[in-house]
Design a protein around this motif. Structure first.
Motif, PDB file in Angstrom:
ATOM      1  N   ASP A 281       0.816  -1.221   0.000  1.00 27.22           N
ATOM      2  CA  ASP A 281       0.000   0.000   0.000  1.00 27.22           C
ATOM      3  C   ASP A 281       0.851   1.274   0.000  1.00 27.22           C
ATOM      4  O   ASP A 281       0.324   2.377  -0.029  1.00 27.22           O
ATOM      5  CB  ASP A 281      -0.956   0.012   1.194  1.00 27.22           C
ATOM      6  N   GLY A 282       2.196   1.109   0.037  1.00 23.36           N
ATOM      7  CA  GLY A 282       3.095   2.266   0.007  1.00 23.36           C
ATOM      8  C   GLY A 282       3.194   3.012   1.328  1.00 23.36           C
ATOM      9  O   GLY A 282       3.804   4.070   1.396  1.00 23.36           O
ATOM     10  N   LYS A 283       2.601   2.461   2.380  1.00 22.89           N
ATOM     11  CA  LYS A 283       2.583   3.133   3.688  1.00 22.89           C
ATOM     12  C   LYS A 283       3.554   2.436   4.630  1.00 22.89           C
ATOM     13  O   LYS A 283       3.302   1.327   5.093  1.00 22.89           O
ATOM     14  CB  LYS A 283       1.166   3.130   4.269  1.00 22.89           C
ATOM     15  N   TRP A 284       4.651   3.097   4.910  1.00 19.48           N
ATOM     16  CA  TRP A 284       5.681   2.552   5.783  1.00 19.48           C
ATOM     17  C   TRP A 284       5.333   2.876   7.232  1.00 19.48           C
ATOM     18  O   TRP A 284       5.503   4.004   7.676  1.00 19.48           O
ATOM     19  CB  TRP A 284       7.041   3.165   5.454  1.00 19.48           C
ATOM     20  N   THR A 285       4.883   1.895   7.981  1.00 17.34           N
ATOM     21  CA  THR A 285       4.657   2.109   9.408  1.00 17.34           C
ATOM     22  C   THR A 285       5.984   1.908  10.132  1.00 17.34           C
ATOM     23  O   THR A 285       6.917   1.297   9.591  1.00 17.34           O
ATOM     24  CB  THR A 285       3.622   1.116   9.961  1.00 17.34           C
ATOM     25  N   ALA A 286       6.051   2.404  11.347  1.00 15.50           N
ATOM     26  CA  ALA A 286       7.282   2.240  12.128  1.00 15.50           C
ATOM     27  C   ALA A 286       7.576   0.756  12.338  1.00 15.50           C
ATOM     28  O   ALA A 286       8.723   0.316  12.227  1.00 15.50           O
ATOM     29  CB  ALA A 286       7.154   2.959  13.469  1.00 15.50           C
ATOM     30  N   GLU A 287       6.550  -0.043  12.600  1.00 12.87           N
ATOM     31  CA  GLU A 287       6.727  -1.475  12.821  1.00 12.87           C
ATOM     32  C   GLU A 287       7.213  -2.175  11.551  1.00 12.87           C
ATOM     33  O   GLU A 287       8.117  -3.002  11.595  1.00 12.87           O
ATOM     34  CB  GLU A 287       5.402  -2.109  13.291  1.00 12.87           C
ATOM     35  N   TYR A 288       6.629  -1.810  10.405  1.00 10.04           N
ATOM     36  CA  TYR A 288       7.047  -2.421   9.146  1.00 10.04           C
ATOM     37  C   TYR A 288       8.494  -2.062   8.823  1.00 10.04           C
ATOM     38  O   TYR A 288       9.277  -2.901   8.400  1.00 10.04           O
ATOM     39  CB  TYR A 288       6.119  -1.995   7.996  1.00 10.04           C
ATOM     40  N   LEU A 289       8.864  -0.800   9.046  1.00  8.69           N
ATOM     41  CA  LEU A 289      10.243  -0.367   8.797  1.00  8.69           C
ATOM     42  C   LEU A 289      11.211  -1.125   9.702  1.00  8.69           C
ATOM     43  O   LEU A 289      12.247  -1.611   9.254  1.00  8.69           O
ATOM     44  CB  LEU A 289      10.382   1.140   8.996  1.00  8.69           C
ATOM     45  N   ARG A 290      10.854  -1.261  10.983  1.00 13.35           N
ATOM     46  CA  ARG A 290      11.718  -1.982  11.925  1.00 13.35           C
ATOM     47  C   ARG A 290      11.908  -3.432  11.508  1.00 13.35           C
ATOM     48  O   ARG A 290      13.034  -3.927  11.433  1.00 13.35           O
ATOM     49  CB  ARG A 290      11.144  -1.923  13.344  1.00 13.35           C
ATOM     50  N   THR A 291      10.813  -4.132  11.186  1.00 16.60           N
ATOM     51  CA  THR A 291      10.933  -5.540  10.812  1.00 16.60           C
ATOM     52  C   THR A 291      11.667  -5.700   9.477  1.00 16.60           C
ATOM     53  O   THR A 291      12.403  -6.667   9.298  1.00 16.60           O
ATOM     54  CB  THR A 291       9.552  -6.225  10.724  1.00 16.60           C
ATOM     55  N   THR A 292      11.488  -4.755   8.578  1.00 14.35           N
ATOM     56  CA  THR A 292      12.186  -4.816   7.295  1.00 14.35           C
ATOM     57  C   THR A 292      13.685  -4.646   7.490  1.00 14.35           C
ATOM     58  O   THR A 292      14.489  -5.393   6.939  1.00 14.35           O
ATOM     59  CB  THR A 292      11.647  -3.737   6.327  1.00 14.35           C
ATOM     60  N   VAL A 293      14.063  -3.661   8.293  1.00 17.58           N
ATOM     61  CA  VAL A 293      15.486  -3.418   8.548  1.00 17.58           C
ATOM     62  C   VAL A 293      16.096  -4.600   9.296  1.00 17.58           C
ATOM     63  O   VAL A 293      17.178  -5.062   8.954  1.00 17.58           O
ATOM     64  CB  VAL A 293      15.680  -2.093   9.326  1.00 17.58           C
ATOM     65  N   GLU A 294      15.393  -5.110  10.290  1.00 19.14           N
ATOM     66  CA  GLU A 294      15.912  -6.244  11.054  1.00 19.14           C
ATOM     67  C   GLU A 294      15.955  -7.528  10.230  1.00 19.14           C
ATOM     68  O   GLU A 294      16.753  -8.413  10.501  1.00 19.14           O
ATOM     69  CB  GLU A 294      15.073  -6.463  12.312  1.00 19.14           C
ATOM     70  N   GLY A 295      15.123  -7.638   9.199  1.00 18.67           N
ATOM     71  CA  GLY A 295      15.077  -8.838   8.385  1.00 18.67           C
ATOM     72  C   GLY A 295      16.063  -8.864   7.235  1.00 18.67           C
ATOM     73  O   GLY A 295      16.300  -9.914   6.640  1.00 18.67           O
ATOM     74  N   ASP A 296      16.645  -7.729   6.911  1.00 16.51           N
ATOM     75  CA  ASP A 296      17.589  -7.661   5.798  1.00 16.51           C
ATOM     76  C   ASP A 296      18.975  -8.104   6.265  1.00 16.51           C
ATOM     77  O   ASP A 296      19.468  -7.615   7.285  1.00 16.51           O
ATOM     78  CB  ASP A 296      17.655  -6.224   5.274  1.00 16.51           C
ATOM     79  N   PRO A 297      19.622  -9.046   5.541  1.00 12.17           N
ATOM     80  CA  PRO A 297      20.935  -9.555   5.980  1.00 12.17           C
ATOM     81  C   PRO A 297      21.988  -8.450   6.127  1.00 12.17           C
ATOM     82  O   PRO A 297      22.743  -8.436   7.099  1.00 12.17           O
ATOM     83  CB  PRO A 297      21.342 -10.537   4.881  1.00 12.17           C
ATOM     84  N   TRP A 298      22.077  -7.518   5.178  1.00  9.60           N
ATOM     85  CA  TRP A 298      23.079  -6.456   5.273  1.00  9.60           C
ATOM     86  C   TRP A 298      22.765  -5.560   6.458  1.00  9.60           C
ATOM     87  O   TRP A 298      23.652  -5.188   7.224  1.00  9.60           O
ATOM     88  CB  TRP A 298      23.129  -5.635   3.986  1.00  9.60           C
ATOM     89  N   CYS A 299      21.486  -5.232   6.634  1.00 10.44           N
ATOM     90  CA  CYS A 299      21.096  -4.378   7.759  1.00 10.44           C
ATOM     91  C   CYS A 299      21.377  -5.053   9.091  1.00 10.44           C
ATOM     92  O   CYS A 299      21.749  -4.391  10.059  1.00 10.44           O
ATOM     93  CB  CYS A 299      19.622  -4.009   7.661  1.00 10.44           C
ATOM     94  N   GLN A 300      21.200  -6.379   9.148  1.00  9.59           N
ATOM     95  CA  GLN A 300      21.488  -7.103  10.391  1.00  9.59           C
ATOM     96  C   GLN A 300      22.943  -6.927  10.795  1.00  9.59           C
ATOM     97  O   GLN A 300      23.246  -6.681  11.962  1.00  9.59           O
ATOM     98  CB  GLN A 300      21.166  -8.587  10.232  1.00  9.59           C
ATOM     99  N   GLY A 301      23.845  -7.055   9.827  1.00  6.36           N
ATOM    100  CA  GLY A 301      25.262  -6.853  10.124  1.00  6.36           C
ATOM    101  C   GLY A 301      25.546  -5.428  10.548  1.00  6.36           C
ATOM    102  O   GLY A 301      26.347  -5.179  11.445  1.00  6.36           O
ATOM    103  N   TYR A 302      24.887  -4.490   9.899  1.00  5.81           N
ATOM    104  CA  TYR A 302      25.064  -3.077  10.225  1.00  5.81           C
ATOM    105  C   TYR A 302      24.564  -2.787  11.638  1.00  5.81           C
ATOM    106  O   TYR A 302      25.240  -2.120  12.427  1.00  5.81           O
ATOM    107  CB  TYR A 302      24.300  -2.240   9.195  1.00  5.81           C
ATOM    108  N   LEU A 303      23.391  -3.341  11.973  1.00  5.03           N
ATOM    109  CA  LEU A 303      22.845  -3.144  13.323  1.00  5.03           C
ATOM    110  C   LEU A 303      23.735  -3.796  14.373  1.00  5.03           C
ATOM    111  O   LEU A 303      23.937  -3.238  15.452  1.00  5.03           O
ATOM    112  CB  LEU A 303      21.425  -3.710  13.405  1.00  5.03           C
ATOM    113  N   ALA A 304      24.264  -4.972  14.058  1.00  7.72           N
ATOM    114  CA  ALA A 304      25.162  -5.657  15.005  1.00  7.72           C
ATOM    115  C   ALA A 304      26.403  -4.809  15.255  1.00  7.72           C
ATOM    116  O   ALA A 304      26.876  -4.702  16.391  1.00  7.72           O
ATOM    117  CB  ALA A 304      25.553  -7.024  14.471  1.00  7.72           C
ATOM    118  N   ALA A 305      26.925  -4.184  14.200  1.00  8.82           N
ATOM    119  CA  ALA A 305      28.106  -3.329  14.366  1.00  8.82           C
ATOM    120  C   ALA A 305      27.774  -2.121  15.224  1.00  8.82           C
ATOM    121  O   ALA A 305      28.589  -1.678  16.038  1.00  8.82           O
ATOM    122  CB  ALA A 305      28.629  -2.883  12.998  1.00  8.82           C
TER     123      ALA A 305
END
Length: 138
Positions: free
Chosen positions: A50-74
């Protein structure tokens, strides 16, 4: 960021938010960050239907992306200045070892190329000599 308090963001706002976060972190931590094109590709790849980025959707998307996971871990890992220096020295030694191997391989390849050129020159000289000898006999 949600100035109208509608509960979601559009793609452009998400790109700006992610860019601001990672670029700000770069200046604070000297942590290398993705370029704008990569952020744009991430947003397009993970855009909600629907093109609507909720805070929860953004969080789960960032946490679910392999590159982002490494970035968050760092980001979550805290390092002392001494640990950072030790890691930098270790990485530099690894770089020097790899560079030495590449240099040696390059040198070996150049030597093989010279030897092959020498062999071609000898083979050409032998063929030329044979041609001259055949011409004399005939």
């Amino acid at each position: 960021v949600d100035v109208e308090s509608v509960g979601y963001l559009n793609d452009c706002a998400v790109e700006l938010l992610l860019t601001s976060v990672v670029k700000g972190l770069f200046f604070l931590t000297t942590l290398f960050t993705p370029c704008q094109h990569e952020i744009h590709q991430f947003v397009k790849k993970n855009e909600p239907e629907d093109g609507k980025w909720t805070a929860e959707y953004l969080r789960t998307t960032v946490e679910g992306d392999p590159w982002c996971q490494g970035y968050l871990a760092a980001l979550k890992t805290t390092h002392s200045l001494e640990e950072a220096r030790t890691e930098q020295v270790s990485l530099w030694k690894t770089y020097e070892r790899v560079f030495d191997v590449v240099r040696k391989l390059s040198r070996d390849n150049m030597q093989k190329r010279r030897e092959a050129e020498d062999e071609n020159t000898i083979a050409n000289d032998v063929c030329l000599s044979l041609d001259r000898a055949m011409a004399r006999v005939a």
